[in-house]
Write a protein that holds these residues in place. Structure first.
Motif, PDB file in Angstrom:
ATOM      1  N   ASN A   1     -45.993  -5.947 -23.239  1.00  0.00           N
ATOM      2  CA  ASN A   1     -46.871  -4.774 -23.291  1.00  0.00           C
ATOM      3  C   ASN A   1     -48.167  -4.979 -22.526  1.00  0.00           C
ATOM      4  OD1 ASN A   1     -45.537  -2.664 -24.573  1.00  0.00           O
ATOM      5  ND2 ASN A   1     -45.992  -3.440 -26.618  1.00  0.00           N
ATOM      6  N   CYS A   2     -48.120  -5.761 -21.459  1.00  0.00           N
ATOM      7  CA  CYS A   2     -49.297  -5.997 -20.617  1.00  0.00           C
ATOM      8  C   CYS A   2     -49.146  -5.154 -19.348  1.00  0.00           C
ATOM      9  CB  CYS A   2     -49.420  -7.476 -20.274  1.00  0.00           C
ATOM     10  SG  CYS A   2     -50.744  -7.861 -19.100  1.00  0.00           S
ATOM     11  N   ARG A   3     -50.081  -4.246 -19.101  1.00  0.00           N
ATOM     12  CA  ARG A   3     -49.978  -3.352 -17.949  1.00  0.00           C
ATOM     13  C   ARG A   3     -50.037  -4.118 -16.631  1.00  0.00           C
ATOM     14  NH1 ARG A   3     -53.744   1.932 -19.422  1.00  0.00           N
ATOM     15  NH2 ARG A   3     -52.548   2.620 -21.270  1.00  0.00           N
ATOM     16  N   ASP A   4     -50.913  -5.106 -16.550  1.00  0.00           N
ATOM     17  CA  ASP A   4     -51.016  -5.878 -15.310  1.00  0.00           C
ATOM     18  C   ASP A   4     -49.731  -6.655 -15.035  1.00  0.00           C
ATOM     19  OD1 ASP A   4     -53.524  -4.882 -15.135  1.00  0.00           O
ATOM     20  OD2 ASP A   4     -54.579  -6.752 -15.573  1.00  0.00           O
ATOM     21  N   SER A   5     -49.140  -7.218 -16.087  1.00  0.00           N
ATOM     22  CA  SER A   5     -47.870  -7.931 -15.915  1.00  0.00           C
ATOM     23  C   SER A   5     -46.769  -6.980 -15.473  1.00  0.00           C
ATOM     24  CB  SER A   5     -47.477  -8.634 -17.219  1.00  0.00           C
ATOM     25  OG  SER A   5     -48.443  -9.592 -17.604  1.00  0.00           O
ATOM     26  N   THR A   6     -46.776  -5.775 -16.022  1.00  0.00           N
ATOM     27  CA  THR A   6     -45.791  -4.778 -15.612  1.00  0.00           C
ATOM     28  C   THR A   6     -45.961  -4.403 -14.148  1.00  0.00           C
ATOM     29  OG1 THR A   6     -45.700  -3.888 -17.863  1.00  0.00           O
ATOM     30  CG2 THR A   6     -44.905  -2.472 -16.088  1.00  0.00           C
TER      31      THR A   6
ATOM     32  N   GLU B   1     -40.121 -15.279 -14.522  1.00  0.00           N
ATOM     33  CA  GLU B   1     -41.156 -14.784 -15.431  1.00  0.00           C
ATOM     34  C   GLU B   1     -41.194 -15.643 -16.685  1.00  0.00           C
ATOM     35  OE1 GLU B   1     -42.539 -10.695 -17.767  1.00  0.00           O
ATOM     36  OE2 GLU B   1     -40.802 -10.702 -16.416  1.00  0.00           O
ATOM     37  N   ILE B   2     -42.387 -16.046 -17.053  1.00  0.00           N
ATOM     38  CA  ILE B   2     -42.594 -16.866 -18.252  1.00  0.00           C
ATOM     39  C   ILE B   2     -43.474 -16.056 -19.202  1.00  0.00           C
ATOM     40  CG2 ILE B   2     -43.375 -19.088 -19.141  1.00  0.00           C
ATOM     41  CD1 ILE B   2     -43.143 -20.114 -16.201  1.00  0.00           C
ATOM     42  N   ASN B   3     -42.837 -15.422 -20.179  1.00  0.00           N
ATOM     43  CA  ASN B   3     -43.552 -14.568 -21.119  1.00  0.00           C
ATOM     44  C   ASN B   3     -44.091 -15.433 -22.256  1.00  0.00           C
ATOM     45  OD1 ASN B   3     -44.190 -12.675 -23.258  1.00  0.00           O
ATOM     46  ND2 ASN B   3     -43.042 -11.148 -22.085  1.00  0.00           N
ATOM     47  N   ILE B   4     -45.396 -15.447 -22.391  1.00  0.00           N
ATOM     48  CA  ILE B   4     -46.035 -16.286 -23.406  1.00  0.00           C
ATOM     49  C   ILE B   4     -45.671 -15.832 -24.808  1.00  0.00           C
ATOM     50  CG2 ILE B   4     -48.240 -17.132 -24.283  1.00  0.00           C
ATOM     51  CD1 ILE B   4     -47.411 -18.231 -21.573  1.00  0.00           C
ATOM     52  N   ASP B   5     -45.396 -14.547 -24.990  1.00  0.00           N
ATOM     53  CA  ASP B   5     -45.012 -14.056 -26.308  1.00  0.00           C
ATOM     54  C   ASP B   5     -43.604 -14.488 -26.690  1.00  0.00           C
ATOM     55  OD1 ASP B   5     -47.440 -12.764 -26.737  1.00  0.00           O
ATOM     56  OD2 ASP B   5     -46.771 -10.964 -25.675  1.00  0.00           O
ATOM     57  N   VAL B   6     -42.757 -14.732 -25.705  1.00  0.00           N
ATOM     58  CA  VAL B   6     -41.410 -15.229 -25.974  1.00  0.00           C
ATOM     59  C   VAL B   6     -41.393 -16.745 -26.044  1.00  0.00           C
ATOM     60  CG1 VAL B   6     -39.013 -15.238 -25.155  1.00  0.00           C
ATOM     61  CG2 VAL B   6     -40.435 -13.213 -24.824  1.00  0.00           C
ATOM     62  N   TYR B   7     -42.182 -17.390 -25.201  1.00  0.00           N
ATOM     63  CA  TYR B   7     -42.251 -18.859 -25.155  1.00  0.00           C
ATOM     64  C   TYR B   7     -43.687 -19.288 -25.454  1.00  0.00           C
ATOM     65  CZ  TYR B   7     -38.162 -17.646 -22.359  1.00  0.00           C
ATOM     66  OH  TYR B   7     -36.988 -17.099 -21.902  1.00  0.00           O
ATOM     67  N   PRO B   8     -44.104 -19.214 -26.714  1.00  0.00           N
ATOM     68  CA  PRO B   8     -45.508 -19.515 -27.046  1.00  0.00           C
ATOM     69  C   PRO B   8     -45.919 -20.941 -26.715  1.00  0.00           C
ATOM     70  CG  PRO B   8     -44.158 -19.297 -29.037  1.00  0.00           C
ATOM     71  CD  PRO B   8     -43.315 -18.840 -27.900  1.00  0.00           C
TER      72      PRO B   8
ATOM     73  N   ALA C   1     -40.269  -7.603 -24.520  1.00  0.00           N
ATOM     74  CA  ALA C   1     -40.020  -8.438 -23.334  1.00  0.00           C
ATOM     75  C   ALA C   1     -38.602  -8.235 -22.808  1.00  0.00           C
ATOM     76  CB  ALA C   1     -40.266  -9.905 -23.677  1.00  0.00           C
ATOM     77  N   ILE C   2     -37.642  -8.057 -23.713  1.00  0.00           N
ATOM     78  CA  ILE C   2     -36.253  -7.815 -23.294  1.00  0.00           C
ATOM     79  C   ILE C   2     -36.152  -6.500 -22.530  1.00  0.00           C
ATOM     80  CG2 ILE C   2     -33.977  -7.202 -24.193  1.00  0.00           C
ATOM     81  CD1 ILE C   2     -34.335  -9.341 -26.316  1.00  0.00           C
ATOM     82  N   LEU C   3     -36.796  -5.444 -23.028  1.00  0.00           N
ATOM     83  CA  LEU C   3     -36.745  -4.164 -22.331  1.00  0.00           C
ATOM     84  C   LEU C   3     -37.431  -4.237 -20.980  1.00  0.00           C
ATOM     85  CD1 LEU C   3     -37.386  -1.552 -25.157  1.00  0.00           C
ATOM     86  CD2 LEU C   3     -35.223  -2.279 -24.170  1.00  0.00           C
ATOM     87  N   GLU C   4     -38.528  -4.947 -20.899  1.00  0.00           N
ATOM     88  CA  GLU C   4     -39.239  -5.059 -19.627  1.00  0.00           C
ATOM     89  C   GLU C   4     -38.403  -5.763 -18.565  1.00  0.00           C
ATOM     90  OE1 GLU C   4     -43.823  -5.192 -21.399  1.00  0.00           O
ATOM     91  OE2 GLU C   4     -42.784  -7.042 -20.858  1.00  0.00           O
ATOM     92  N   SER C   5     -37.523  -6.636 -18.993  1.00  0.00           N
ATOM     93  CA  SER C   5     -36.705  -7.387 -18.036  1.00  0.00           C
ATOM     94  C   SER C   5     -35.343  -6.759 -17.787  1.00  0.00           C
ATOM     95  CB  SER C   5     -36.514  -8.829 -18.536  1.00  0.00           C
ATOM     96  OG  SER C   5     -37.751  -9.509 -18.637  1.00  0.00           O
TER      97      SER C   5
END
Length: 642
Positions: A183-188, A203-210, A403-407
């Motif tokens: 849900n980060c606009r800049d990342s999107t 892509e390394i999503n910090i919310d998925v891989y804390p 994160a799954i939907l974004e990818s």
């Protein structure tokens, strides 16, 4: 009629015709297989010699009638085989005079032999010319390809259209990596830019891989995202990317930085690896040691109670006796322990009549409940770890699924790549997270937290159900999809129907059924809201093309996000107005749950709040002139939104 077959040439001689002088005249027809012949127009028409290979019917007279004609014989090409007469018409061992003598024995043989020699020569010359033209065309095509090697080349092969695009740039051997959050606009924006450019990235999503957040801080000195890396070189965030893109030097910069591989695997941020979990410290529930003893000591068996056979159960008295003898405690203490085991969902009353009582009441362990085989987040054993707070689990579930939907979903969320999701590391981590729902305490959630939690759980379960059992296109499939696909949450089973109609709609009947989801005394009713919010119907996605788009909600903004979802649905295909026919076309979802919206006029007035200016003006005009309004509910499209 006499017929002679020579390879692919058929010769027919008809001796029944005569010329004007009464002399025999032989008509010879030649047909070449696979090539259409022009129609015979006249018996005396001359043969037309062209570059194309053609065949006509001609008339050949015998020697007495063609002495004045001049026959020109073209020699075949040196590389082609010499033409031979049909078997039986000539003998290679005889001389020419003998040949004439032999041929004279066959009626019309002299004319046939002469015609064969003439046509063979003509065929040979035509074939040579045709091969020469093909070779010239091939050379011309090669020259054109050299001139246009940077363009798109198109050619046809047996009706198959093939387009080949030549690569101008050298292949990029390096790697693009960037850190992001859900849900980060800049990342999107960064993700969308790389997709438009056709660049592969990690892509390394910090919310998925804390656990990767520590690496992010070490490499960049900050925890803000996005942070882009070309190989092992830090490029920057969205501001740096926009600056380079606006200057027009992005492509050149990428070629310079990525034309070589990364010096070492440890230098650049590593891509996430499938199958490895974070090393998290989990505290074991203090009751686990007691439960292990009870599982071994209690006489678990089938019993008869209220004229029913109850499987895998034990009595409250038996549990108290085991606790007294094994832990050397009093009876009052043993009853208290039994009560705690029930509240933490290790054991349940077989009929849900009480939490725990000493006496002839029957209980069973959670893993022995009859609904367990239908729970797709149960993987062989109950999660005995100390349950984490429901708010924490809900937030983590939302971040992973977002994160799954974004990818793996389109930008408008109308199309979902379920195959890609099923093979992803993000989905594997979601499945592991779903096991933490076994004994979670949902009663600790606030009203908005409950609303967001069940909306998100519903949408996540739909994705899981589509992957496991497929799209519900048939009536039987829908029943299994919505009723039999369940999760074990807080010690109780939850299906899609139970979440939708039992919790979110406060125990109202599903469409075309007579039974409510919950019976009297069901403890899951405590989680239902006091008042039904009609907006929940536009926050639930059941994986079909006619349902609202899939999304996940935050507890603090769930109300505004639901209004946004309803507005997006009705401004799209959810509602149409035909002013001439005075007809309003609505989604069938409203018909199925019309008790949540009111009568027809109330429904239209309620929808006015979520329409754009055009549709709102048309509907307001219909409502204002006091005329009749027809409402037509559209057919529901059960096709998968993939």
């Amino acid at each position: 009629m006499e017929s002679i077959q020579l390879e692919n040439i058929e010769i027919s001689a008809d001796s029944s015709k005569a010329n004007d002088h009464g002399e025999a005249q032989h008509e010879i027809e030649i047909e070449k297989r696979e090539i259409p012949l022009p129609e015979e127009e006249d018996e005396d028409e001359e043969l037309d010699d062209t570059d194309d290979i053609t065949e006509t019917s001609s008339s050949v007279t015998d020697k007495s009638s063609i002495n004045e004609d001049v026959v020109k014989i073209l020699q075949p090409h040196s590389q082609l085989p010499k033409p031979e007469a049909p078997p039986g018409l000539s003998n290679p061992n005889h001389n020419n005079n003998d040949d004439d003598d032999d041929m004279s024995l066959i009626p019309g043989a002299s004319s046939i032999g002469k015609f064969i020699r003439e046509r063979s020569n003509e065929f040979s010359v035509a074939i040579v010319k045709r091969l020469s033209s093909l070779k010239e065309n091939s050379n011309d095509d090669k020259e054109k390809e050299k001139d246009n090697e940077n363009d798109v080349t198109q050619f046809d092969l047996s009706g198959l259209k093939v387009i080949v695009k030549h690569k101008n740039d050298a292949e990029l051997k390096g790697r693009i990596s960037f850190f992001s959050r859900s849900n980060c606009r800049d990342s999107t924006a960064v993700r969308r830019f790389f997709r438009e450019k056709g660049l592969k990235y990690v892509e390394i999503n910090i919310d998925v891989y804390p656990e990767r957040e520590k690496e992010l801080v070490e490499r960049t000195g900050t925890s803000s995202v996005p942070q882009i890396f070309f190989n092992d070189k830090l490029f920057g965030g969205l501001v740096a990317l926009n600056s380079l893109r606006n200057s027009g030097g992005f492509d050149q910069r990428v070629r310079e930085m990525l034309r070589t591989k990364c010096p070492s695997d440890d230098a650049a941020p590593a891509a996430p690896v499938y199958g490895f979990d974070d090393q998290e410290e989990e505290s074991t529930d203090e009751m686990v040691s007691i439960v292990k003893v009870l599982r071994q000591r209690l006489p678990i068996q089938d019993r008869l109670m209220k004229m029913r056979i109850v499987k895998n159960c034990f009595s409250g008295r038996e549990l108290v006796e085991v606790l007294i003898h094994h832990f050397d405690c009093g009876r009052k203490k043993a009853v208290y322990i039994g009560l705690q085991l029930s509240r933490k969902h290790f054991i349940h009353h077989v009929f849900g009549e009480n939490d725990f009582e000493d006496g002839n009441h029957f209980y069973r362990f959670l893993e022995h409940e009859p609904f367990i085989p239908k729970c797709f987040n149960f993987r062989g054993s109950i999660n005995d770890s100390e349950p984490k707070p429901a708010t924490m689990i809900g937030q983590r579930l939302t971040k992973i699924m977002t994160a799954i939907l974004e990818s793996y979903a389109s930008d408008d969320r109308r199309h979902v790549d379920y195959t890609g999701i099923s093979n992803s590391e993000e989905f594997r981590r979601y499945i592991n997270l779903a096991q933490e729902l076994h004994r979670v305490n949902l009663l600790a959630l606030s009203e908005n937290e409950k609303l967001a939690f069940f909306l998100n759980l519903y949408n996540a379960m739909v994705i899981h159900a589509v992957i496991r059992i497929g799209c519900p296109e048939g009536v039987i499939d829908r029943r299994y999809f919505f009723s039999d696909f369940q999760y074990l949450v807080g010690g109780y089973p939850y299906s899609l129907n139970i979440i939708n109609h039992g919790i979110l709609r406060n125990n109202r009947r599903p469409p075309y059924t007579l039974v409510k989801p919950f019976g009297t005394g069901d403890k899951r009713l405590e989680l239902a809201p006091a008042k039904v919010n009609p907006l929940v119907h536009f926050g639930l996605c059941n994986g079909t093309r006619s349902s609202p788009t899939v999304r996940f909600f935050s507890p603090e903004g769930v109300e505004s996000e639901l209004r946004c979802a309803a507005r997006e649905f009705f401004q799209g295909d959810g509602m149409e107005v035909n002013l001439e026919k005075r007809t309003v076309y609505l989604t069938r979802i409203i018909k199925w749950c019309n008790v949540d919206f009111g009568n027809d006029k109330e429904i239209l007035k309620w929808i006015l709040n979520y329409l754009d200016a055009t549709k709102s003006g048309l509907l307001t005009h219909l409502l204002g002139d006091a005329g009749p309004i027809n409402i037509v509910y559209r057919d529901y499209n059960w096709s998968l939104n993939s």
